[in-house]
Design an enzyme around this catalytic site. Structure first.
Site, PDB file in Angstrom:
ATOM      1  N   LYS A 152      -1.918  27.625  -6.901  1.00  0.00           N
ATOM      2  CA  LYS A 152      -2.022  28.650  -7.939  1.00  0.00           C
ATOM      3  C   LYS A 152      -0.619  28.926  -8.423  1.00  0.00           C
ATOM      4  O   LYS A 152       0.301  28.934  -7.603  1.00  0.00           O
ATOM      5  CB  LYS A 152      -2.659  29.935  -7.390  1.00  0.00           C
ATOM      6  CG  LYS A 152      -4.066  29.762  -6.834  1.00  0.00           C
ATOM      7  CD  LYS A 152      -5.129  29.689  -7.906  1.00  0.00           C
ATOM      8  CE  LYS A 152      -6.467  29.290  -7.318  1.00  0.00           C
ATOM      9  NZ  LYS A 152      -7.616  29.463  -8.194  1.00  0.00           N
ATOM     10  N   LYS A 178      -5.929  20.293  -2.996  1.00  0.00           N
ATOM     11  CA  LYS A 178      -6.941  20.027  -4.031  1.00  0.00           C
ATOM     12  C   LYS A 178      -6.445  20.526  -5.374  1.00  0.00           C
ATOM     13  O   LYS A 178      -5.868  21.614  -5.458  1.00  0.00           O
ATOM     14  CB  LYS A 178      -8.230  20.758  -3.657  1.00  0.00           C
ATOM     15  CG  LYS A 178      -9.296  20.770  -4.713  1.00  0.00           C
ATOM     16  CD  LYS A 178     -10.445  21.661  -4.274  1.00  0.00           C
ATOM     17  CE  LYS A 178     -11.292  22.162  -5.412  1.00  0.00           C
ATOM     18  NZ  LYS A 178     -10.577  22.929  -6.433  1.00  0.00           N
ATOM     19  N   ASP A 180      -7.011  22.308  -8.910  1.00  0.00           N
ATOM     20  CA  ASP A 180      -7.986  23.261  -9.419  1.00  0.00           C
ATOM     21  C   ASP A 180      -8.768  22.599 -10.559  1.00  0.00           C
ATOM     22  O   ASP A 180      -8.342  21.578 -11.123  1.00  0.00           O
ATOM     23  CB  ASP A 180      -7.301  24.554  -9.868  1.00  0.00           C
ATOM     24  CG  ASP A 180      -8.130  25.778  -9.478  1.00  0.00           C
ATOM     25  OD1 ASP A 180      -9.352  25.634  -9.319  1.00  0.00           O
ATOM     26  OD2 ASP A 180      -7.560  26.870  -9.347  1.00  0.00           O
ATOM     27  N   GLU A 181      -9.911  23.191 -10.915  1.00  0.00           N
ATOM     28  CA  GLU A 181     -10.821  22.517 -11.841  1.00  0.00           C
ATOM     29  C   GLU A 181     -10.248  22.377 -13.250  1.00  0.00           C
ATOM     30  O   GLU A 181     -10.635  21.468 -13.983  1.00  0.00           O
ATOM     31  CB  GLU A 181     -12.168  23.256 -11.887  1.00  0.00           C
ATOM     32  CG  GLU A 181     -12.133  24.687 -12.403  1.00  0.00           C
ATOM     33  CD  GLU A 181     -11.750  25.702 -11.336  1.00  0.00           C
ATOM     34  OE1 GLU A 181     -11.488  25.292 -10.184  1.00  0.00           O
ATOM     35  OE2 GLU A 181     -11.676  26.904 -11.660  1.00  0.00           O
ATOM     36  N   HIS A 270     -16.675  19.689  -6.862  1.00  0.00           N
ATOM     37  CA  HIS A 270     -16.515  21.073  -7.312  1.00  0.00           C
ATOM     38  C   HIS A 270     -17.708  21.355  -8.221  1.00  0.00           C
ATOM     39  O   HIS A 270     -18.336  20.435  -8.730  1.00  0.00           O
ATOM     40  CB  HIS A 270     -15.174  21.198  -8.043  1.00  0.00           C
ATOM     41  CG  HIS A 270     -14.748  22.611  -8.291  1.00  0.00           C
ATOM     42  ND1 HIS A 270     -15.015  23.262  -9.462  1.00  0.00           N
ATOM     43  CD2 HIS A 270     -14.068  23.481  -7.515  1.00  0.00           C
ATOM     44  CE1 HIS A 270     -14.509  24.493  -9.397  1.00  0.00           C
ATOM     45  NE2 HIS A 270     -13.938  24.656  -8.223  1.00  0.00           N
ATOM     46  N   LYS A 311     -14.770  35.991  -3.606  1.00  0.00           N
ATOM     47  CA  LYS A 311     -14.675  36.735  -4.870  1.00  0.00           C
ATOM     48  C   LYS A 311     -15.834  36.449  -5.817  1.00  0.00           C
ATOM     49  O   LYS A 311     -15.945  37.081  -6.867  1.00  0.00           O
ATOM     50  CB  LYS A 311     -13.347  36.382  -5.570  1.00  0.00           C
ATOM     51  CG  LYS A 311     -13.298  34.958  -6.131  1.00  0.00           C
ATOM     52  CD  LYS A 311     -11.959  34.604  -6.791  1.00  0.00           C
ATOM     53  CE  LYS A 311     -11.966  33.158  -7.278  1.00  0.00           C
ATOM     54  NZ  LYS A 311     -10.672  32.702  -7.790  1.00  0.00           N
TER      55      LYS A 311
HETATM   56  C1  RUB Z   1     -10.500  29.023  -5.506  1.00  0.00           C
HETATM   57  C2  RUB Z   1     -10.869  28.350  -6.788  1.00  0.00           C
HETATM   58  C3  RUB Z   1     -12.075  27.548  -6.871  1.00  0.00           C
HETATM   59  C4  RUB Z   1     -13.261  28.124  -6.278  1.00  0.00           C
HETATM   60  C5  RUB Z   1     -14.596  28.075  -6.989  1.00  0.00           C
HETATM   61  O1  RUB Z   1      -9.344  29.822  -5.653  1.00  0.00           O
HETATM   62  O2  RUB Z   1     -10.182  28.358  -7.750  1.00  0.00           O
HETATM   63  O3  RUB Z   1     -12.286  27.035  -8.140  1.00  0.00           O
HETATM   64  O4  RUB Z   1     -13.346  27.255  -5.253  1.00  0.00           O
HETATM   65  O5  RUB Z   1     -15.551  28.683  -6.204  1.00  0.00           O
HETATM   66  P1  RUB Z   1      -9.090  31.137  -4.788  1.00  0.00           P
HETATM   67  P2  RUB Z   1     -16.771  28.016  -5.454  1.00  0.00           P
HETATM   68  O6  RUB Z   1      -9.197  30.699  -3.349  1.00  0.00           O
HETATM   69  O7  RUB Z   1      -7.735  31.620  -5.168  1.00  0.00           O
HETATM   70  O8  RUB Z   1     -10.151  32.106  -5.149  1.00  0.00           O
HETATM   71  O9  RUB Z   1     -16.251  27.485  -4.157  1.00  0.00           O
HETATM   72  O10 RUB Z   1     -17.691  29.169  -5.256  1.00  0.00           O
HETATM   73  O11 RUB Z   1     -17.322  26.937  -6.291  1.00  0.00           O
HETATM   74 MG    MG Z   2     -10.664  27.121  -9.179  1.00  0.00          MG
END
Ligand code: RUB
Ligand code: MG
Length: 416
Positions: A152, A178, A180-181, A270, A311
């Site tokens: 992040k 990993k 991020d998306e 994801h 979250k």
């Molecule tokens: C986690 C994050 C992911 C989540 C999506 O970041 O960005 O995209 O995995 O959620 P952080 P899910 O740990 O800072 O919240 O696992 O529910 O698909």
């Molecule tokens: Mg994410």
């Protein structure tokens, strides 16, 4: 000639055959319709019927009608003959069981909750190559959960800043870095540079710490582009790819699964966009079904939520994970990933809720540590190991300052 009426699709005495695909729906019929009529329309529209009675020469007709065979309150069971489906085509299956019925006026709302998959359909799909065995075949997690992190800010870091975050996390005890998306191949952090530099850093860290590490690089794109990226991951010596399975679509996932098998690469799935159709409890497609589809198509990991500790809204994470770990006509089990708002202070509760055969992924809960990413990674590993040893996080924090600082900052709170 015969008339096919939608009533022909209701038979509450019917016992599904072992070869049927059995789907459970939650249905709210249209105001002027009985549940029986709506259930018949669902079975009809999703198999070989339509809104009007048809007149077809029986000699020309293969009997492929689905049967609404159970009604229990708003829960409706529909059995589909396996011959309705094309072997090995997930898009075709979904066009039937989650197609027109989702929008037809005979129901005010409808949610596909669960599927029981017969061997004849499952056999058309590859399933995971590695599944839960990634923990020890590709990594050195032993009995503990696999630990992962996503840098992040999720976008905007330069390639070298991204790699530095990864390196600090790996050195702190995380197994997997990993993407991020939202990060794929943008000018501020190009795909191939990031891939090459991250894997070079991975090799340095492995050498120094004596534990296998790896990188879940986001290959998500148009399908041919994804295949090029999968080939690049193999060329650069990576062990995994990450795909956003819903935004890129199941046929693309099936194609990528084939190419990953050629290279022996594992797939981290994801699920961005899942909440667009699984968040409400009365309409759409459940996360449980999405996870089932992903297993058939052959992903090795899939995000299934945090059992309410993170979250994001989740449905039944323990139930979905049990399905991913359970028997399904010989398919490998899938490693469920808990992610989204996790931090060291909830790891004990998470392991209590979901067991150890999971991947725990934290972004903000590592990089938001007051002493930075390396300390945050150490705190997550400390919390994980303490939980496995049955030591409370508070007691463990007396020995480990990184965990102590994380607990001071976040306690055991669930973020939003
Ligand atoms: C986690 C994050 C992911 C989540 C999506 O970041 O960005 O995209 O995995 O959620 P952080 P899910 O740990 O800072 O919240 O696992 O529910 O698909
Ligand atoms: Mg994410």
């Amino acid at each position: 000639m015969t008339g096919i009426e939608y009533d022909d699709f209701l038979d509450l005495e019917y016992e599904p055959a072992s070869t049927d695909l059995v789907c459970t729906f939650t249905i709210d019929p249209a105001t002027d319709m009985s549940m029986e009529a709506a259930a018949s329309r669902v079975a009809s529209e999703s198999s070989n019927g339509t809104w009007a009675a048809l007149h077809v020469d029986e000699a020309e007709l293969t009997d492929l009608g689905a049967v609404a065979c159970g009604i229990d309150g708003s829960r409706v069971t529909v059995a589909y003959p396996a011959d309705l489906f094309e072997t090995g085509s997930m898009p075709q299956i979904l066009s039937c069981i989650a197609g027109n019925i989702m929008g037809m006026k005979a129901v005010d709302s409808i949610r596909l909750e669960d599927c029981t998959w017969p061997a004849s359909i499952v056999d058309g799909f590859p399933g995971p190559q590695f599944g839960t065995s990634v923990a020890n075949e590709l990594l050195d997690a032993g009995e503990r959960p696999v630990l992962a992190t996503v840098p992040k800010p999720k976008v905007g870091l330069s390639t070298s800043a991204h790699v530095d975050v990864g390196e600090a996390a790996w050195r702190g005890g995380i197994d997997l870095l990993k993407d991020d998306e939202n990060l794929t191949d943008q000018a501020f952090n190009p795909f191939e540079d990031r891939l090459a530099e991250s894997l070079a850093a991975r090799d340095r860290v492995q050498e120094d710490v004596g534990e296998r590490k790896d990188y879940l690089v986001n290959v998500t794109a148009e399908t041919n582009k994804m295949l090029e990226r999968v080939d690049l991951v193999a060329e650069h010596g990576g062990g995994f790819v990450m795909i956003d399975v819903i935004t890129c679509g199941w046929s693309a996932v099936q194609t990528v699964r084939e190419r990953c098998a050629d290279h022996g690469l594992a797939i981290h799935a994801h699920r961005a966009m899942h909440a667009a159709f699984d968040r409400t409890d009365h309409h759409g497609v459940s996360m449980r079904v999405i996870a089932q589809i992903a297993r058939l198509c052959g992903v090795d990991h899939i995000h299934t939520g945090t059992a309410g500790l993170g979250k994001l809204e989740n449905e039944d994470t323990p139930g979905i994970n049990a399905w991913l770990h359970g028997e399904c006509h010989g398919l490998q089990p899938v490693l469920p990933v808990a992610s989204g708002g996790l931090h060291p202070g909830v790891v004990d509760q998470l392991i209590d809720a979901l067991g150890t055969d999971i991947c725990i992924q934290a972004g903000g809960g590592i990089h938001g540590h007051p002493d930075g990413t390396h300390a945050g990674a150490k705190a997550l590993r400390q919390a994980t190991e303490a939980s496995l040893e049955g030591v409370s996080l508070e007691a463990d924090a007396e020995e480990h300052e990184e965990l102590a600082t994380a607990l001071e900052k976040w306690g055991a709170e669930t973020p939003r």
